[in-house]
Design an enzyme around this catalytic site. Structure first.
Site, PDB file in Angstrom:
ATOM      1  N   ARG A   1      43.002  47.163  44.832  1.00  0.00           N
ATOM      2  CA  ARG A   1      42.492  46.588  46.288  1.00  0.00           C
ATOM      3  C   ARG A   1      42.216  47.433  47.312  1.00  0.00           C
ATOM      4  O   ARG A   1      41.373  47.348  48.208  1.00  0.00           O
ATOM      5  CB  ARG A   1      43.511  45.438  46.626  1.00  0.00           C
ATOM      6  CG  ARG A   1      42.999  44.164  46.423  1.00  0.00           C
ATOM      7  CD  ARG A   1      43.493  43.257  47.448  1.00  0.00           C
ATOM      8  NE  ARG A   1      43.250  41.754  46.603  1.00  0.00           N
ATOM      9  CZ  ARG A   1      43.529  40.781  46.921  1.00  0.00           C
ATOM     10  NH1 ARG A   1      44.580  40.569  47.570  1.00  0.00           N
ATOM     11  NH2 ARG A   1      43.172  39.480  46.305  1.00  0.00           N
TER      12      ARG A   1
ATOM     13  N   LYS B   1      59.977  26.295  49.631  1.00  0.00           N
ATOM     14  CA  LYS B   1      60.010  26.969  48.470  1.00  0.00           C
ATOM     15  C   LYS B   1      61.220  26.610  47.837  1.00  0.00           C
ATOM     16  O   LYS B   1      62.380  26.772  48.302  1.00  0.00           O
ATOM     17  CB  LYS B   1      59.766  28.206  48.577  1.00  0.00           C
ATOM     18  CG  LYS B   1      59.642  29.178  47.414  1.00  0.00           C
ATOM     19  CD  LYS B   1      59.165  30.639  47.636  1.00  0.00           C
ATOM     20  CE  LYS B   1      59.229  31.452  46.567  1.00  0.00           C
ATOM     21  NZ  LYS B   1      58.513  32.773  46.527  1.00  0.00           N
TER      22      LYS B   1
ATOM     23  N   GLU C   1      46.612  45.297  51.177  1.00  0.00           N
ATOM     24  CA  GLU C   1      46.744  46.670  50.729  1.00  0.00           C
ATOM     25  C   GLU C   1      45.639  47.788  51.087  1.00  0.00           C
ATOM     26  O   GLU C   1      45.882  48.918  51.459  1.00  0.00           O
ATOM     27  CB  GLU C   1      46.435  46.634  49.227  1.00  0.00           C
ATOM     28  CG  GLU C   1      47.675  46.293  48.394  1.00  0.00           C
ATOM     29  CD  GLU C   1      47.645  44.672  48.428  1.00  0.00           C
ATOM     30  OE1 GLU C   1      46.550  43.898  48.791  1.00  0.00           O
ATOM     31  OE2 GLU C   1      48.555  44.070  47.724  1.00  0.00           O
TER      32      GLU C   1
END
Lengths: 185, 703
Positions: free
Chosen positions: B457, B343, B429
């Site tokens: 979610r 990243k 979640e």
């Protein structure tokens, strides 16, 4: 941790880690290395002198030492070897050591670099002086060329499998659709 | 040598970033000691002006890339990278993730024929290189602005955006749907889904792979592994090790040495013996893959995906080779290519930053310094974190849970203060909610900090595992209401509706940061039923705060009157109260003094307050930054049942409109939603039949 023959190892490690030369894994390094060494028995003799790892340099254990341990050890070592606080006759030696301690910290404090280093250790590729850009690049390149061999094999395997994949026995939905499409075209 | 002097000796950690004073005999092997060694080899120069991109200038669509050589493709990647950095420096946005997939994007568009071949990006915000290569380069300066490019993948924006993403972990499911649809239609295009290792911590990814393996339809899943499982990718004190056990399994895949060696040995043996032993060796190979390659690859293999990898995700040559081979092989079934990337790759400041420049404001490319607008108050997120810490200092049972959003929820501060009481479960979640329910069963006081839109979610878990059993789980819903540049995927429009309809839930919303501190205390005190509170993105308004951010619990079901007035009552919920206050000032300029009340609680409603307002006013206007079915609906229901609407009282709701509000600046979004103070003031006059004043107000606003 005081390392033996500190002047010698700076020279000795210059040869290690280059592509093509792989000293065999040492028995005491890691369990993974032990598992691999069985298959690597074709390699020649091990180096006579044990070289310290980054972990030895910082005085922490290889397994189980957290980021906090690494940082605390780095602070201890840095305070000990910082050129500004070293006696004049030891300045040169301490500076060299300080730089190594710093490299050790940079490598071990970053989880991804630490993992790469651990794996390289397991393979016995290198022990110290791991992070100068060129040597790290070499070690990483070597690891990545290893990856290449493995995915090349996987691709040829994929091609082999695909020739038999849609035989009549394969009843998966996808296979049925592919057969139907092949019949229609 | 230098004499030791105490005041020269800085703490060791700071030395990390300063050049050392060394004696002259030392010849440095690198440019400078002390600065981190993770500079990339190619330290490109980043100009504040637009960097030269001769090759990229010739590519508007992927078709323009098809004739490039490998060397040109590498050059194209470098130019694409500088272009991304330049554009994000001017607009702000997500940087690190885009930089990690530059080579992958180029390789994918080179090998595949988008848009006929479907390309799905699970991490919607890493699509900046993809957008540049698919005809939207000239629009990059409008990224994340009103009427500009979306910061995520959006179907209505371009035919090259196959599936809208923003919540993660959905692309394998969508790709499988597209693959099956293609099969049913008898078409031949490819379907490729790019998903990250963080997204792999979500259950839906496994649900999809399980189904994909079973259906055996041809598709490609690219697992983009950069070891960044949570956001930001670091705690406050340094890099964060990835949460969860899956990351370790993925790491093991990268060291496939034992298998390779066995293979070498096997090949050697076969060569010596030759002939029919080849078949036996092939069988050994197949079994060996499962046994020796480590548990990770056999997990994918067991699910029915063919595993290829690991692959260097920054090596275009490798990527193109593999993609071409897989594309050219008929009947592969589902294939998973494990690609390793970094990243922030290619921009030294991003590589070195602990959060890898995940999301940045406008910055100076040459130095990496972000231009942060100084604010007088902290964000609501910060206030929440401080309040929770203050509560947890006094109550050791308080624990905090979040789903891979340590920075976004502010719980990184909580983690630093209470390392053993903060739980990051990864992008999960559903699990977070039930996990909190389990904690509540044991008498602990869990605070689940999940964004309003992400809580969608875990909704069944909220209903079934928490509310139905009346477990005291506290939900702190950040990013409630409109969220600005992130757009509708992150907009928290529905939480009032879906929380307030639950029988046992206490639902409240603070109108300012002091109220937020009090509501955290209130939630901590409610121990016999679940509770929730919502707060918006943005900074506090600047009210006096209690000492050490320790709030006081308020009486449940009690609102408050902010301004006493007559004729019209503006009953606001949450941050909308501030719009009501501003609206009352506008209205006052036209000679009318209206009442403004802060309901504080949507459930239980302050019945006494509503009755008193109903009895002493002609009009009640309920205002909330939420959808229909929320606060206003509950007030109307109560008033109807109580007979308050049987007389002369008029009720009007002000809610978010029945459409998705596109990304843009918060001010623009409010205008689009009709929720600005001017809109509310105009509504007041419209109901009173004073159309002229209403028009005057709206004309002033639009001027």
């Amino acid at each position: 941790a005081a390392s033996p023959a500190s002047a010698a190892f700076a020279v000795a490690v210059a040869g290690g880690g280059r592509a093509g030369f792989r000293p065999p894994p040492r028995a005491t390094t890691r369990a993974r290395a032990a598992a691999a060494s069985g298959a690597a028995s074709a390699y020649t003799a091990m180096p006579a002198q044990p070289q310290p790892t980054f972990y030895d340099l910082l005085g922490i254990s290889a397994e189980g030492s957290s980021f906090e341990d690494v940082r605390a050890a780095y602070r201890r070592m840095a305070r000990k070897y910082h050129p500004d606080v070293s006696p004049p006759d030891a300045a040169k030696e301490h500076t060299r050591r300080f730089i190594q301690v710093q490299e050790a910290y940079e490598t071990l404090s970053d989880p991804s670099r630490r993992t790469t280093y651990d794996r390289a250790l397991a393979r016995g590729v290198c022990r110290l002086a791991f992070s100068p850009a060129a040597r790290r690049h070499d070690a990483e390149q070597e690891e990545k060329s290893g990856w290449r061999t493995s995915w090349e094999g996987q691709i040829s395997e994929l091609k082999k499998r695909s020739t038999v994949k849609d035989a009549e026995e394969n009843l998966s939905w996808g296979a049925q659709m592919r057969r139907r499409r092949a019949e229609q075209s | 040598g230098v004499l030791p002097q105490e005041h020269h000796f800085a703490p060791a950690v700071e030395l990390h970033a300063r050049p050392l004073k060394v004696s002259s005999e030392q010849t440095p092997t690198r440019r400078s000691y002390g600065i981190s060694a993770s500079l990339s080899e190619r330290e490109a120069e980043y100009h504040s002006q637009r960097p030269p991109t001769p090759l990229l200038d010739t590519v508007n669509y992927p078709i323009h890339m098809k004739n490039l050589s490998l060397k040109e493709l590498q050059q194209l990647s470098d130019e694409l990278r500088s272009d991304v950095i330049f554009h994000v420096s001017k607009t702000g946005g997500h940087l690190g993730s885009s930089l990690g997939v530059v080579e992958l994007t180029v390789a994918l568009h080179y090998v595949f024929n988008t848009p006929q071949d479907k390309l799905l990006w699970d991490v919607g915000h890493q699509s900046y290189p993809h957008k540049i290569l698919t005809g939207r380069r000239d629009k990059m300066p409008t990224m994340r602005q009103t009427n500009g490019l979306s910061g995520f993948v959006k179907r209505s924006e371009s035919e090259y955006d196959s599936f809208g993403t923003g919540h993660s972990s959905t692309t394998i499911s969508a790709a499988l749907g597209m693959a099956v649809g293609r099969d049913l239609k008898g078409a031949k295009n490819n379907v490729v889904a790019v998903i990250g290792d963080g997204a792999m911590t979500a259950g839906q990814a496994y649900e999809a792979m399980n189904n994909a393996g079973y259906l055996d339809s041809d598709m490609i899943v690219i697992l983009n592994d950069n070891k960044q499982v949570s956001l930001p990718t670091a705690t406050l004190d340094g890099p964060a090790p990835p949460v969860g056990a899956l990351s370790g399994a993925l790491s093991k895949l990268q060291s496939s040495r034992p298998l390779r060696e066995l293979r070498e040995v096997a090949k050697g043996v076969t060569k010596q013996i030759g002939g029919s032993v080849h078949e036996i060796a092939a069988k050994v190979d197949e079994y060996a893959r499962g046994m020796i390659s480590g548990s990770g690859s056999s997990l994918f293999e067991e699910l029915g995906l063919y595993y290829i990898g690991p692959v260097d995700g920054h090596n275009i040559d490798d990527l193109i080779t593999i993609l071409r081979e897989v594309k050219g092989t008929k009947t592969t079934g589902p294939v998973l290519i494990h690609v390793i990337t970094e990243k922030g790759r290619g921009y030294p400041y991003a590589e070195r930053a602990s959060d890898k420049y995940h999301g940045v404001a406008k910055f100076d490319p040459a130095t990496g310094k972000q231009f942060k607008v100084p604010a007088k108050t902290l964000s609501y997120t910060n206030y929440f974190a401080e309040a929770l810490i203050a509560e947890a200092e006094q109550d050791s049972k308080i624990v905090a849970i979040h789903a891979a959003m340590g920075g976004g929820t502010g719980l990184n501060y909580f983690l630093r203060r209470f390392p053993n009481r903060c739980f990051d479960v990864g992008i999960a979640e559903q699990h977070a909610v039930t996990f909190a329910a389990g904690l509540a069963c044991e008498g602990l006081k869990p605070f689940c900090a999940i964004y309003s839109s992400f809580l969608q979610r875990g909704y069944d878990q909220v209903v079934h595992d928490v509310d139905l059993q009346k477990l005291p789980v506290r939900f702190a819903m950040d990013r409630a209401g409109l969220v600005g540049a992130d757009g509708p995927t992150h907009c928290g429009a529905f939480d009032v509706a879906f929380m307030a309809c639950l029988p046992n839930m206490v639902v409240m919303a603070p109108s300012d940061e002091a109220e937020l501190l009090n509501m955290v205390a209130t939630a901590a005190a409610i121990d016999d039923r679940p509770s929730c509170f919502r707060y918006p993105r943005g900074n506090g308004i600047g009210v006096p705060l209690p000492e050490n951010y320790k709030g006081t619990a308020i009486e449940v079901g009690k609102g408050r009157i902010m301004i006493e007035g007559e004729r019209v009552a503006l009953l606001g919920y949450g941050s909308a109260v501030q719009y009501c206050m501003a609206a009352s000032s506008i209205v006052a300029q036209h000679g009318l003094r209206v009442t403004v009340a802060d309901a504080r609680f949507c459930k239980p409603l302050d019945h006494a307050l509503i009755r008193s307002l109903a009895k002493s006013h002609e009009v009640i206007i309920t205002v909330e930054e939420g959808s229909i079915g929320g606060f206003g609906s509950h007030v109307a229901q109560f008033m109807a049942l109580d007979g308050l609407l049987d007389g002369k009282l008029k009720w009007r709701p002000v809610v978010l409109p029945d459409k998705y509000i596109d990304h843009g600046s918060p001010a623009d979004q409010l205008v689009e939603a009709g929720l600005t103070p001017s809109h509310i003031a105009a509504t007041v006059f419209n109901i009173l039949g004073q159309a002229r004043e209403a028009l005057a107000i709206m004309t002033v606003q639009n001027a």
